[in-house]
Design a protein around this motif. Structure first.
Motif, PDB file in Angstrom:
ATOM      1  N   SER A   4      43.586  40.007  52.470  1.00  0.00           N
ATOM      2  CA  SER A   4      44.101  40.431  51.167  1.00  0.00           C
ATOM      3  C   SER A   4      43.269  39.833  50.035  1.00  0.00           C
ATOM      4  CB  SER A   4      45.556  39.987  51.004  1.00  0.00           C
ATOM      5  OG  SER A   4      46.354  40.571  51.984  1.00  0.00           O
ATOM      6  N   LEU A   5      42.899  38.571  50.172  1.00  0.00           N
ATOM      7  CA  LEU A   5      42.083  37.916  49.160  1.00  0.00           C
ATOM      8  C   LEU A   5      40.696  38.555  49.086  1.00  0.00           C
ATOM      9  CD1 LEU A   5      41.847  35.713  47.059  1.00  0.00           C
ATOM     10  CD2 LEU A   5      41.148  34.147  48.865  1.00  0.00           C
ATOM     11  N   ALA A   6      40.122  38.913  50.222  1.00  0.00           N
ATOM     12  CA  ALA A   6      38.812  39.557  50.240  1.00  0.00           C
ATOM     13  C   ALA A   6      38.873  40.929  49.569  1.00  0.00           C
ATOM     14  CB  ALA A   6      38.309  39.686  51.673  1.00  0.00           C
ATOM     15  N   ILE A   7      39.905  41.703  49.851  1.00  0.00           N
ATOM     16  CA  ILE A   7      40.052  43.024  49.239  1.00  0.00           C
ATOM     17  C   ILE A   7      40.272  42.895  47.737  1.00  0.00           C
ATOM     18  CG2 ILE A   7      41.546  45.062  49.125  1.00  0.00           C
ATOM     19  CD1 ILE A   7      41.879  44.761  52.167  1.00  0.00           C
ATOM     20  N   PHE A   8      41.092  41.946  47.327  1.00  0.00           N
ATOM     21  CA  PHE A   8      41.319  41.717  45.904  1.00  0.00           C
ATOM     22  C   PHE A   8      40.018  41.320  45.211  1.00  0.00           C
ATOM     23  CE2 PHE A   8      42.491  38.927  42.330  1.00  0.00           C
ATOM     24  CZ  PHE A   8      43.150  39.863  41.562  1.00  0.00           C
ATOM     25  N   LEU A  10      36.974  42.173  46.113  1.00  0.00           N
ATOM     26  CA  LEU A  10      36.142  43.366  46.008  1.00  0.00           C
ATOM     27  C   LEU A  10      36.623  44.292  44.891  1.00  0.00           C
ATOM     28  CD1 LEU A  10      35.466  44.186  49.746  1.00  0.00           C
ATOM     29  CD2 LEU A  10      33.838  43.340  48.062  1.00  0.00           C
ATOM     30  N   LEU A  11      37.940  44.434  44.749  1.00  0.00           N
ATOM     31  CA  LEU A  11      38.483  45.251  43.653  1.00  0.00           C
ATOM     32  C   LEU A  11      38.128  44.650  42.298  1.00  0.00           C
ATOM     33  CD1 LEU A  11      42.030  46.230  44.968  1.00  0.00           C
ATOM     34  CD2 LEU A  11      40.083  47.739  44.600  1.00  0.00           C
ATOM     35  N   ALA A  14      34.490  45.359  41.643  1.00  0.00           N
ATOM     36  CA  ALA A  14      34.319  46.767  41.286  1.00  0.00           C
ATOM     37  C   ALA A  14      34.794  47.024  39.856  1.00  0.00           C
ATOM     38  CB  ALA A  14      35.071  47.653  42.261  1.00  0.00           C
ATOM     39  N   ALA A  15      35.778  46.272  39.403  1.00  0.00           N
ATOM     40  CA  ALA A  15      36.331  46.479  38.069  1.00  0.00           C
ATOM     41  C   ALA A  15      35.473  45.853  36.978  1.00  0.00           C
ATOM     42  CB  ALA A  15      37.745  45.905  38.000  1.00  0.00           C
ATOM     43  N   CYS A  16      34.493  45.037  37.335  1.00  0.00           N
ATOM     44  CA  CYS A  16      33.706  44.359  36.301  1.00  0.00           C
ATOM     45  C   CYS A  16      32.682  45.289  35.665  1.00  0.00           C
ATOM     46  CB  CYS A  16      33.032  43.112  36.868  1.00  0.00           C
ATOM     47  SG  CYS A  16      31.584  43.449  37.871  1.00  0.00           S
ATOM     48  N   THR A  42      53.763  43.906  46.262  1.00  0.00           N
ATOM     49  CA  THR A  42      52.727  43.854  45.239  1.00  0.00           C
ATOM     50  C   THR A  42      51.792  45.039  45.429  1.00  0.00           C
ATOM     51  OG1 THR A  42      52.806  41.449  45.219  1.00  0.00           O
ATOM     52  CG2 THR A  42      50.883  42.465  44.237  1.00  0.00           C
ATOM     53  N   THR A  43      51.380  45.654  44.331  1.00  0.00           N
ATOM     54  CA  THR A  43      50.430  46.759  44.374  1.00  0.00           C
ATOM     55  C   THR A  43      49.288  46.471  43.405  1.00  0.00           C
ATOM     56  OG1 THR A  43      52.219  48.319  44.844  1.00  0.00           O
ATOM     57  CG2 THR A  43      50.146  49.245  44.067  1.00  0.00           C
ATOM     58  N   LEU A  44      48.057  46.624  43.897  1.00  0.00           N
ATOM     59  CA  LEU A  44      46.860  46.481  43.086  1.00  0.00           C
ATOM     60  C   LEU A  44      46.154  47.823  43.075  1.00  0.00           C
ATOM     61  CD1 LEU A  44      45.547  43.185  44.693  1.00  0.00           C
ATOM     62  CD2 LEU A  44      46.845  43.398  42.587  1.00  0.00           C
ATOM     63  N   GLY A  45      45.616  48.217  41.939  1.00  0.00           N
ATOM     64  CA  GLY A  45      44.977  49.525  41.889  1.00  0.00           C
ATOM     65  C   GLY A  45      43.896  49.636  40.840  1.00  0.00           C
TER      66      GLY A  45
END
Length: 57
Positions: A4-8, A10-11, A14-16, A42-45
């Protein structure tokens, strides 16, 4: 948890806006209490134009 931390991470990267203008990530959390216990969600998008990507934990 590590996944989960790795995916967060990466998101967030990508958002930078590394290859274009910045894309603001979205996040939301819910806490539900019932007679069988407590549940946390929790939802991240990310949304860019007609495309949307979301990850629910």
């Amino acid at each position: 948890m590590k996944r989960s931390l790795a995916i967060f991470s990466l998101l967030t990267l990508a958002a930078c806006g590394a290859d274009g203008e910045p894309v603001r990530p979205t996040a939301s959390s819910t806490i539900t209490m019932s007679s069988s216990g407590v549940a946390v969600g929790t939802t991240l998008g990310l949304t860019r134009g007609p495309f949307s990507v979301a990850l629910g934990l």
